[in-house]
Design an enzyme around this catalytic site. Structure first.
Site, PDB file in Angstrom:
ATOM      1  N   SER A  83      47.506  39.306  39.295  1.00 18.73           N
ATOM      2  CA  SER A  83      46.233  39.290  40.427  1.00 18.73           C
ATOM      3  C   SER A  83      45.955  37.780  40.236  1.00 18.73           C
ATOM      4  CB  SER A  83      45.586  39.917  40.060  1.00 18.73           C
ATOM      5  OG  SER A  83      46.007  40.818  40.909  1.00 18.73           O
ATOM      6  N   THR A 136      40.357  37.788  40.646  1.00 18.36           N
ATOM      7  CA  THR A 136      40.674  37.301  42.622  1.00 18.36           C
ATOM      8  C   THR A 136      39.894  36.467  42.544  1.00 18.36           C
ATOM      9  OG1 THR A 136      42.317  38.599  43.428  1.00 18.36           O
ATOM     10  CG2 THR A 136      41.127  37.276  45.032  1.00 18.36           C
ATOM     11  N   ASP A 253      44.566  47.767  45.522  1.00 15.94           N
ATOM     12  CA  ASP A 253      45.578  48.129  44.382  1.00 15.94           C
ATOM     13  C   ASP A 253      45.495  48.581  43.570  1.00 15.94           C
ATOM     14  OD1 ASP A 253      46.458  46.206  41.934  1.00 15.94           O
ATOM     15  OD2 ASP A 253      45.045  45.999  40.939  1.00 15.94           O
ATOM     16  N   HIS A 257      47.347  51.411  41.809  1.00 16.87           N
ATOM     17  CA  HIS A 257      47.868  51.471  40.145  1.00 16.87           C
ATOM     18  C   HIS A 257      47.860  53.003  39.718  1.00 16.87           C
ATOM     19  CE1 HIS A 257      48.231  47.763  38.426  1.00 16.87           C
ATOM     20  NE2 HIS A 257      47.634  47.394  38.903  1.00 16.87           N
ATOM     21  N   ASP A 295      47.611  39.329  47.387  1.00 14.36           N
ATOM     22  CA  ASP A 295      48.858  38.709  46.764  1.00 14.36           C
ATOM     23  C   ASP A 295      49.514  39.426  45.778  1.00 14.36           C
ATOM     24  OD1 ASP A 295      47.095  40.853  45.501  1.00 14.36           O
ATOM     25  OD2 ASP A 295      46.357  40.524  44.527  1.00 14.36           O
ATOM     26  N   HIS A 296      49.850  40.558  45.873  1.00 14.16           N
ATOM     27  CA  HIS A 296      51.238  40.954  45.513  1.00 14.16           C
ATOM     28  C   HIS A 296      50.910  42.969  45.575  1.00 14.16           C
ATOM     29  CE1 HIS A 296      48.651  43.043  42.461  1.00 14.16           C
ATOM     30  NE2 HIS A 296      48.195  42.632  42.002  1.00 14.16           N
ATOM     31  N   HIS A 383      53.186  45.908  39.363  1.00 18.11           N
ATOM     32  CA  HIS A 383      52.956  45.166  40.682  1.00 18.11           C
ATOM     33  C   HIS A 383      54.539  45.180  40.935  1.00 18.11           C
ATOM     34  CE1 HIS A 383      49.693  43.473  39.306  1.00 18.11           C
ATOM     35  NE2 HIS A 383      48.708  44.215  40.175  1.00 18.11           N
TER      36      HIS A 383
END
Length: 428
Positions: A83, A136, A253, A257, A295-296, A383
């Protein structure tokens, strides 16, 4: 043949006009950009978008209506970005190494679009559900060799950004909070204080670390992402030179995870509500550029699988995160099978109970079992490197069409507000 070519050309022109109109770009007069809103659904990819669309009944989401392209996400030193590197690319227009917060490999600070907005005398704000010093928000507002330097990142925010709303109370001392008040901030700690706030500088810390997951949040004590976004817009909008606002749906996110599909859907739902507020503002103010990009990807979520049925509606019955259910079982001593039945409407069989009990990661194992019942499989706890969707509305948004690099986001913003990233040689 010529007649056919003419027809094709007319259709292509019409399509381009429609695409431009859909993004609200008008004549693409960048000089009209007064305000910039960047919204980051952390960990979000096309699979999340598809599952969410199905989760809400198959109708188009607010995001679907303003999709413009896809972004490549690799970092300077790895095909799979973290990130910090992804946000740094989106904030500075430069690739950096994983873990770096808007810093080059040789320790040079890179100017960010938020800093460019400050130079243009614009008001600035950040709204997140993580800590305010997380990767971020840190990358857009601060500089550090490593994202783990949260205390250093946190210290850089006070006096720099006008509106700060999120988690991270434990990272600030009483002296820090006193300094913030001396610099003109109104300090906030709960939802009521936020909703009642009438001040031009806000410093809201609503949790010791990250804010409570949306699926577990007490709506009476902690504000929602939508409420924080609305308040930020209310405070920043009066600035005659405009504003720059970063909004992050940080915990999409987090859910990825730990492979918690229900938590992820609730976080996207909360993020969409904030998007509706931002989009409404942009539509009412034709000088506002709204950009939304993950972002991913996190977790490698699938949309169904060949070995089971796809029953995403099951996730509507889940009323607590996997972490909360494990807490009820392990720390509060409740029966695991009863807890999962009560909070997820899932009947665990003996093999599933054994798998959780023998797992090295109780939470992820439970989440994977519930996800599997919904027909969702995860390929990792980390990720992945897939491209992520980009959404945009307003003047300048047409420049984000197609497959772009995540660095292009910063470049479009900088051009829109008159800040030359190419000439930036770092900050002291």
């Amino acid at each position: 043949m010529r007649r056919g070519f003419k027809s094709v050309n007319v259709m292509m022109v019409a399509l381009l006009v429609l695409m431009t109109a859909a993004c609200g770009d008008g004549a693409s007069k960048d000089s009209r950009v007064k305000n910039v809103i960047v919204m980051v659904p952390d960990g979000f990819s096309a699979a999340y978008a598809t599952n969410y669309r199905n989760y809400i009944g198959g109708q188009a989401s607010t995001l679907d209506e303003i999709l413009v392209g896809m972004a490549k996400t690799r970092s300077l030193d790895h095909f799979i970005t973290d990130s910090a590197a992804a946000a740094s690319a989106m904030a500075t227009g430069n690739k950096v190494q994983n873990g770096a917060i808007s810093m080059t490999a040789d320790g040079k600070a890179l100017k960010t679009v938020l800093e460019g907005a400050i130079e243009a005398n614009k008001a600035t704000g950040m709204v997140v559900t993580s800590t305010l010093s997380h990767a971020t928000p840190g990358a857009f507002s601060s500089h550090a060799n490593s994202r783990v330097q949260e205390l250093e990142i946190a210290a850089q925010l006070i006096g720099k950004v006008d509106v700060l709303l999120g988690g991270g109370k434990n990272l600030y001392s009483p002296e820090d909070k006193k300094r913030a008040e001396e610099l003109g901030y109104l300090y906030l700690e709960n939802r009521d204080q936020l909703l009642e706030a009438n001040h031009d500088k806000l410093f809201g810390l609503f949790a010791g670390e990250s804010m409570t997951p949306e699926i577990d949040r007490d709506a009476m004590t902690e504000p929602s992402l939508e409420e924080m976004t609305n308040k930020a817009l209310e405070v920043l909008a009066p600035n005659k030179n405009g504003f720059f606002l970063l909004v992050e749906g940080s915990q999409i996110d987090y859910a990825g995870h730990v492979n918690d599909a229900a938590w992820a859907m609730r976080e996207i739902e909360a993020f969409e509500r904030a998007v509706k507020s931002a989009l409404e503002f942009a539509k009412e103010n034709g000088d506002t550029l709204l950009i939304i990009a993950g972002d991913h990807d996190t977790g490698g979520m699938t949309v169904g699988n060949v070995d089971s049925s796809y029953s995403i509606d099951l996730l509507h019955h889940v009323k607590a995160s996997g972490a909360a259910m494990i807490d009820y079982w392990k720390r509060q001593g409740q029966d695991l099978k009863e807890v999962v039945h009560e909070y997820a409407q899932v009947e665990l069989n003996d093999d599933e109970i054994r798998a959780i009990e023998e797992s090295h990661y109780y939470e992820a194992t439970l989440n994977q079992i519930i996800s599997d019942r919904a027909g969702i499989i995860w390929i990792t706890l980390y990720h992945t490197g897939v491209d992520v969707p980009v959404y945009a509305y307003g003047p300048g948004s047409s420049k984000l069409f197609g497959v772009i690099d995540n660095t292009d986001i910063a470049k479009v913003i900088a051009q829109s507000i008159g800040f030359d990233l190419e000439s930036a040689e770092g900050v002291e």
